[in-house]
Design an enzyme around this catalytic site. Sequence first.
Site, PDB file in Angstrom:
ATOM      1  N   HIS A  48      41.125  42.816  34.844  1.00  0.00           N
ATOM      2  CA  HIS A  48      40.833  41.758  35.815  1.00  0.00           C
ATOM      3  C   HIS A  48      41.531  40.448  35.454  1.00  0.00           C
ATOM      4  O   HIS A  48      41.745  39.609  36.335  1.00  0.00           O
ATOM      5  CB  HIS A  48      39.331  41.491  35.869  1.00  0.00           C
ATOM      6  CG  HIS A  48      38.578  42.380  36.798  1.00  0.00           C
ATOM      7  ND1 HIS A  48      38.916  42.561  38.115  1.00  0.00           N
ATOM      8  CD2 HIS A  48      37.462  43.147  36.587  1.00  0.00           C
ATOM      9  CE1 HIS A  48      38.059  43.382  38.684  1.00  0.00           C
ATOM     10  NE2 HIS A  48      37.168  43.766  37.785  1.00  0.00           N
ATOM     11  N   GLY A  76      27.330  45.206  34.801  1.00  0.00           N
ATOM     12  CA  GLY A  76      27.712  45.815  33.537  1.00  0.00           C
ATOM     13  C   GLY A  76      28.507  44.840  32.694  1.00  0.00           C
ATOM     14  O   GLY A  76      28.299  44.731  31.486  1.00  0.00           O
ATOM     15  N   ALA A  77      29.394  44.112  33.367  1.00  0.00           N
ATOM     16  CA  ALA A  77      30.221  43.128  32.677  1.00  0.00           C
ATOM     17  C   ALA A  77      30.846  42.223  33.729  1.00  0.00           C
ATOM     18  O   ALA A  77      30.833  42.544  34.921  1.00  0.00           O
ATOM     19  CB  ALA A  77      31.299  43.816  31.851  1.00  0.00           C
ATOM     20  N   MET A  78      31.393  41.089  33.293  1.00  0.00           N
ATOM     21  CA  MET A  78      32.011  40.140  34.213  1.00  0.00           C
ATOM     22  C   MET A  78      33.269  39.573  33.596  1.00  0.00           C
ATOM     23  O   MET A  78      33.277  39.114  32.457  1.00  0.00           O
ATOM     24  CB  MET A  78      31.024  39.015  34.543  1.00  0.00           C
ATOM     25  CG  MET A  78      31.590  37.972  35.481  1.00  0.00           C
ATOM     26  SD  MET A  78      32.063  38.701  37.074  1.00  0.00           S
ATOM     27  CE  MET A  78      33.404  37.596  37.550  1.00  0.00           C
ATOM     28  N   GLU A  79      34.345  39.568  34.411  1.00  0.00           N
ATOM     29  CA  GLU A  79      35.690  39.314  33.914  1.00  0.00           C
ATOM     30  C   GLU A  79      36.065  37.842  33.834  1.00  0.00           C
ATOM     31  O   GLU A  79      37.257  37.493  33.911  1.00  0.00           O
ATOM     32  CB  GLU A  79      36.696  39.999  34.841  1.00  0.00           C
ATOM     33  CG  GLU A  79      36.737  39.479  36.288  1.00  0.00           C
ATOM     34  CD  GLU A  79      35.842  40.227  37.253  1.00  0.00           C
ATOM     35  OE1 GLU A  79      36.065  40.154  38.478  1.00  0.00           O
ATOM     36  OE2 GLU A  79      34.915  40.899  36.783  1.00  0.00           O
ATOM     37  N   ASN A  80      35.135  36.940  33.662  1.00  0.00           N
ATOM     38  CA  ASN A  80      35.454  35.513  33.583  1.00  0.00           C
ATOM     39  C   ASN A  80      36.701  35.296  32.724  1.00  0.00           C
ATOM     40  O   ASN A  80      36.813  35.841  31.629  1.00  0.00           O
ATOM     41  CB  ASN A  80      34.284  34.747  32.968  1.00  0.00           C
ATOM     42  CG  ASN A  80      32.953  35.177  33.536  1.00  0.00           C
ATOM     43  OD1 ASN A  80      32.704  35.048  34.714  1.00  0.00           O
ATOM     44  ND2 ASN A  80      32.095  35.700  32.666  1.00  0.00           N
ATOM     45  N   GLU A  99      38.778  45.323  42.070  1.00  0.00           N
ATOM     46  CA  GLU A  99      38.033  46.408  41.438  1.00  0.00           C
ATOM     47  C   GLU A  99      38.811  47.717  41.385  1.00  0.00           C
ATOM     48  O   GLU A  99      38.622  48.518  40.470  1.00  0.00           O
ATOM     49  CB  GLU A  99      36.698  46.603  42.158  1.00  0.00           C
ATOM     50  CG  GLU A  99      35.814  45.369  42.192  1.00  0.00           C
ATOM     51  CD  GLU A  99      35.537  44.792  40.808  1.00  0.00           C
ATOM     52  OE1 GLU A  99      35.698  45.511  39.803  1.00  0.00           O
ATOM     53  OE2 GLU A  99      35.162  43.606  40.735  1.00  0.00           O
ATOM     54  N   HIS A 139      38.398  47.577  31.624  1.00  0.00           N
ATOM     55  CA  HIS A 139      38.186  47.199  33.029  1.00  0.00           C
ATOM     56  C   HIS A 139      38.192  45.683  33.181  1.00  0.00           C
ATOM     57  O   HIS A 139      38.892  45.132  34.054  1.00  0.00           O
ATOM     58  CB  HIS A 139      36.835  47.779  33.486  1.00  0.00           C
ATOM     59  CG  HIS A 139      36.514  47.514  34.921  1.00  0.00           C
ATOM     60  ND1 HIS A 139      36.613  48.486  35.899  1.00  0.00           N
ATOM     61  CD2 HIS A 139      36.079  46.399  35.560  1.00  0.00           C
ATOM     62  CE1 HIS A 139      36.257  47.976  37.057  1.00  0.00           C
ATOM     63  NE2 HIS A 139      35.927  46.704  36.876  1.00  0.00           N
ATOM     64  N   GLU A 140      37.430  45.006  32.332  1.00  0.00           N
ATOM     65  CA  GLU A 140      37.342  43.546  32.446  1.00  0.00           C
ATOM     66  C   GLU A 140      38.645  42.869  32.065  1.00  0.00           C
ATOM     67  O   GLU A 140      39.029  41.856  32.657  1.00  0.00           O
ATOM     68  CB  GLU A 140      36.197  43.029  31.588  1.00  0.00           C
ATOM     69  CG  GLU A 140      34.838  43.654  31.882  1.00  0.00           C
ATOM     70  CD  GLU A 140      34.496  43.681  33.360  1.00  0.00           C
ATOM     71  OE1 GLU A 140      34.792  42.692  34.064  1.00  0.00           O
ATOM     72  OE2 GLU A 140      33.950  44.697  33.820  1.00  0.00           O
TER      73      GLU A 140
END
Length: 1534
Positions: A814, A761-765, A833, A810-811
């Site tokens: 992180h 869904g998404a990525m917290e880079n 998470e 959410h991201e």
Amino acid sequence: MDSGFCFIWSSLTVNWRLRGSDLTHVRRAEANDLFKALEEQYKEDFPNPELSDEELQDVFESWTLQMGYPVITVTRDYALGTVNVNQERFLLTNSSSTDVHDYKWWVPLTFTTKTEKDFTDTATKEWLKRTEENKQLTTLTPVTSDWVLFNIQQTGFYRVNYDTTNWKLLISQLNSDQYEVIPPVNRAQLLDDAFNLARAGLLDYSILFSLTDYLARETDYIPWYAAFNGFSFLNTRLNKAPDSEYSVFKNYVLSLLEKVYTTLGFEEKTTDGHVDRLNRNLILTWACRLGHADCIQKATQHFNAFVSDQNANKVAPDLQSVVYCNGLGNSDGAGFDVLWEKAQSTDVSTEQVLILGILGCTAHEDSAHKYINQSYSEETPIRQQDISLVLSSVTSYGNVDFLTSYIQKHYQDRSPSQVRSLISSAANLLRSEDQFSKLEDFVQSNKVYLDVTDEQATSLLSSYHSNKAWATTTGSTILTQMKQQIYRLPTTISPVNYVIRLTPHLEEDRFNFDGEVTITINVAEYTNQIVLHASDMVVDTAATQVTHSDGTVQTISSHETNELRETYTITLVDSLVVGQQYNVYIKFLGNLRDDMYGFYRSYYTVGGADSSERLYGLSPVRWLASTQFESTYARRAFPCFDEPALKATFQINIGRSSTYTSVSNMKIERTDTSDPNLVWDIYQTTPVMSTYLLAFLVSDFEKTENDAQDTSVWHRADAASQASYSIGVSRPLIDAMVTFTGVTFELEKMDQAAIPDFSAGAMENWGLVTYRYSLILVIRTFSDRERLILFDETVSTSADKQGIATTIAHEFAHQWFGNLVSPRWWSYAWLNEGFATYFEWFITAEVEKDWRIEDQFVIKEVQVALAADCLESSHPMTNLVNSPADISSIFDSISYAKAGSVIRMMSHFLSTSIFKAGLNTYLNTHHHNTAEASDLFTALHTTFLTVNPSSEISVIDVMNTWTTQMGYPVITVNRNYDTGRTAKVKQERFLLTTSADSSDDHDYKWWIPLTFTTNASKDFTTTQTQIWLKASENEIDLTDIAANDDWVIFNKQQIGFYRVNYDDTNWNLIISHLNSDQFTDIHVLNRAQLLDDSLSLARAGILDYTTALNITKYLSREDDYIPWYSAFTAFSFLDARLIGVEEEYQLFKKIASPSNVTIPADVSSVVYCTALREGGEEEWTFLKAQYDSSNVGTEQVLLLTALGCSTGTQIITNYLDLSISAESGIRKQDASRVFSAVYANPSGVDIAFQFLTENYQKISEFYGGLGTIGSILKGIAARISTQEQLIKLQSFVAENEAALGDAVTASKQAIETAQANLDWVASNRAALVTWLREQSPATPEVTTLFTPTTTQGATCITISTTLIVLASLSEMLRVSTAIILTCLSCTLSSAHLNSPSSSSNDTTASTQYRLPGDVIPRSYVIKLIPKLYGDFVFNGTVEMTTEVVENTETITFHIDDLEIDEDSVVVRNLAADITVDVTNQTFDEVHNFYTLTLKQELEKGNEYNIFINYNGHHRDDMRGFYRSSYVNSTGDTV
């Protein structure tokens, strides 16, 4: 020093033989006679002996007069260069023995070093005397980087263990191209010693498996023989583990065998020597046994040829055991008969013994039974001396089920002792609880015949329990360490900094990238190997260079790539120096794959072209390169140390075309245009971070940014307007996180990017968050006068907006939890998470304050987690994982929803202030580092004690019970109404179903924070713990709870992660209050909790359904979203068990017409799905074209789901085919939605499962792994409704368990879910239907026809049931009609739900408005033609199929504001197929009754069809089929 003892012994042996003739008259001798002769020879050869006569005698006696032998432990001091040795007796297992003998030996020590490499001199170099337990050697002072090896050529009768560093130095030598400097006998010795030391608990299995790794190079028979001696023990034990676990062992050994298997080949060669033939037999035996496909295929081919013509196709003697055994295992009984005949006819005893030893390999049950009978037959042709080979063969190679079935069928033909022996043999082979249960049932049923007591019966089967105990303890540890050895990097080296240069090639359709990386490393332990991760890339080994920080270049001896482990190993001639830094330069070529992992390619089309236009080049395609590295995919972009704990800094350099831009975690420091072909973007160096958080994007995207230019969204050019909301909400979310944690966001900017193809869904880079573009881009407009956001109703929904905000939150969470502080290993993924899940709701609540986000957390996280964690196949939050597949499987509801829920519970029992302060301590203590769960709990506990110094509560102890064991408790409250105001509260694990053959004997107990309130106090706001139910307590007594006539409710606002059950009286008190006008006294979250808990408890069989469903009756008063959401979640389960269909179609036909009527976004899913369910290929094709032409991600997702609603088998199958086709136009990230859409459709369950079973390999390849298979299986299983479907599912999983990989856990959960659902139907359906009928009025207000299909296996019944609770639906203006339609699969008309006198406070119709009840409807077919202009009069027809339950001459039904065409009314007797004349028609306007009087009496039990044509009015009072309007963009009223 004198020559050693071993040399003397060998010399004396020769001399003793020479003197043998002198002793021919000696009739007997003792050991001393031998020792005396040897002593004489020793003195003769060594005039000045090292050992005195007494010592020499003591040497002899130490080895002959005491049992056992020593293990020599070698411990080195690497700083001083000294070596110490210690001796103790080696025992494989330590028992509580009473043996107090002081075991010591004279041990002749031989050794060599890496520098010396002298393996020929076997003379004793030093003695470890019998009087010495340990000593420091005087003749051995190796250099630090040298290994030492003791017991040259294994001439001494002892084992050797080493300190860890020396083991690693030896292992490093063996894992290099120079492994043969250690001769075969000592390689075999190292293997044999290591296997046995590990088995005895003296050596960690991780060391053993590091050692056995070298076997991938080994081709010599001697070491392999030793290795298989060790592997044999493990194989015998580990094959009792589940197939998914045993496959780890098998695949590991098979990977080691590949080189020697290829070198030797299957066929014998003319150049083979004696040892070659021995080696081939050994290797082929194990390769075939462990499932090597080529080995099994060739052996089977040879066997089949042999069976067809024994003379022409003889099998070479050294291949016979392999060919015969594997041939038997893959053939019918004919092959057995051929070999059995050959065993009887051959006159070569060795051949006969060989055949008798492998006949048990047969896969034919009757043949196995026939063979076992031979061991008991007096007429058997088998010689008595060989009879034991029969059972040995069956138990070594055979199927234990064959042995068990033999016992059950033939036990009366055998003596009790023979049967007992067979049972013991079978018990030792059992692998599953099912197998054990069958054998146990037999033993218990035949104890008299077996002549055994209860205790003896248990003893017969005891080996199964001991094997299983070993498999779940020691075996589990071994497999874990084997996985770690396979997948974890050595700890010898750690990275400090990376300088990375990447050039992606997109324009020429090369879809690859050039790369260079320079890694600065620290050396923690002496090693000559650098092992790092690299996957799907070609390394230019000629360019690889390792340089000391002073510039000295290190000499490389070899390079090795391991595809299984995804590693690249550089072996150096000399060891790296501990404490020093080196630079590792690697040049490589990688691939821009399209599977959305690593550094991959994506695309979008300009102008919204569909997939066919894109494929045939009719529309411009824009390519881009993006990244997704979590959890193990950075290794696809550059060689690296790809584990979360191996943090470093990164300096990124991207070479690109001038038509592209790039973006990464940090700001661009400068752009270099000096290269005529490329523009180089040089980025600032990152903070210390994990590899999985690195990101870069190369595209022609544009960016939209905030006024401060510190937050932006990168997107395709035509999507700028869709990014507005994301930009507007981003910085406030970051500020809210800073405020909550007290820790600043340390990067200067936050970029976000909307990627067309994105797996997650998404990525917290860190500093560059990437999203699936449908999750961040929405259509919206602003009004200068309004704070609220106005959506384009044709595209985006309210849920879309909320999803975007919570996903960004959410991201962003992180950035602190995961990025600033990372998990030490993926076993602690919940630290990432869980907190991100918690904050995605509670930080969004700080920004969007009117969304009731905190309340939604309960229904969308807590209750979801409770539903997921109630299976026996669940797992703890902290869960040991190793392989990439294991790691992938941990990202589930437990790590997200449960962890977030437990964190919320923790925040309440600690208090918000302590929770915030503790998190601040945690983040500041571990920033730029890693942490485990204990680090978090320690920080929180320390903070807790500063406020509560005298508290006996340990946050660490409390939280360990929630994170290290799976599941959660159900709290049962039993009040004592006799004594008054007291209650017993007990805890036990809540399970939806309990398996009879469960082997889980863990004592599940938790520290449970109890909160409660009563009718008298109604305090639902104070949520801090009132009393603890401790992990040491099953039950506690509470006093002064509530008055007898007061209800008590536990778990205020569902803060605690547990369910609550009550005694019947308390439940009824709660129900009574809910069904009163004061039901809102109970907090809205507790109303939702009561619904969720009661229906879940009923589903588990803990609470009767009457009580649970009585609670739902209050919903006729409820108008709040939160309880309704909980209710519909539970109702969806009931609906799936009582499968139904809905009828609505006309609105969709309008959208498909040229007028193209707009459908409101919030109801479009219902309209689309219903239309396809009732329509055909034309409607499906229309919607697919809508999908292809849409450029809005949220709409595409909605359409993909709707496309699965078709009932056409071929349409569904074709749709599934599209889901695994690269040319379908469906993005890979969305393709799995096709499956979920299909199996959510009752007509699609069987089709989806059949498609999966026939194509699971293609599915796995398309999605890049087996994880998707598990998700699909779980979805299908939840909708299984017949035993036949379950059996198919079980068979598929059983047959493919080893191949399912990381999908195995999900597959087993799927079976558990399906079985639980079928058990539920068997136990509860009848009672549920009875309750529903009892609650229903004589004529139901709403009728839903439940039509059976071949997949449903249901009886056709009419149920008005669940919907009765909706009787006041028209009053519930805040309940979404779309949700109701979707959840209950029915069509509702408020005109049918309310009597004229009903109101929001009185939902029970007066009896004068009730229909007679003598005729009840079974189904309706309704056709409507709306008229949305002029007089707003619509036309309709209805066909009602009814059943007569009492003889009558009238039919009465409701109408309101309808004009019946009396001439159109037709009544037909369906059984007789005749028309019944209507003599009169009357309308009672007061009661809304329309009555047909008939010429003849309608008979009870018959069905009649009533056809009516009528007109109605689209009124504007929002009742019935009413009209509404809105002003469009041009100012017109529509």
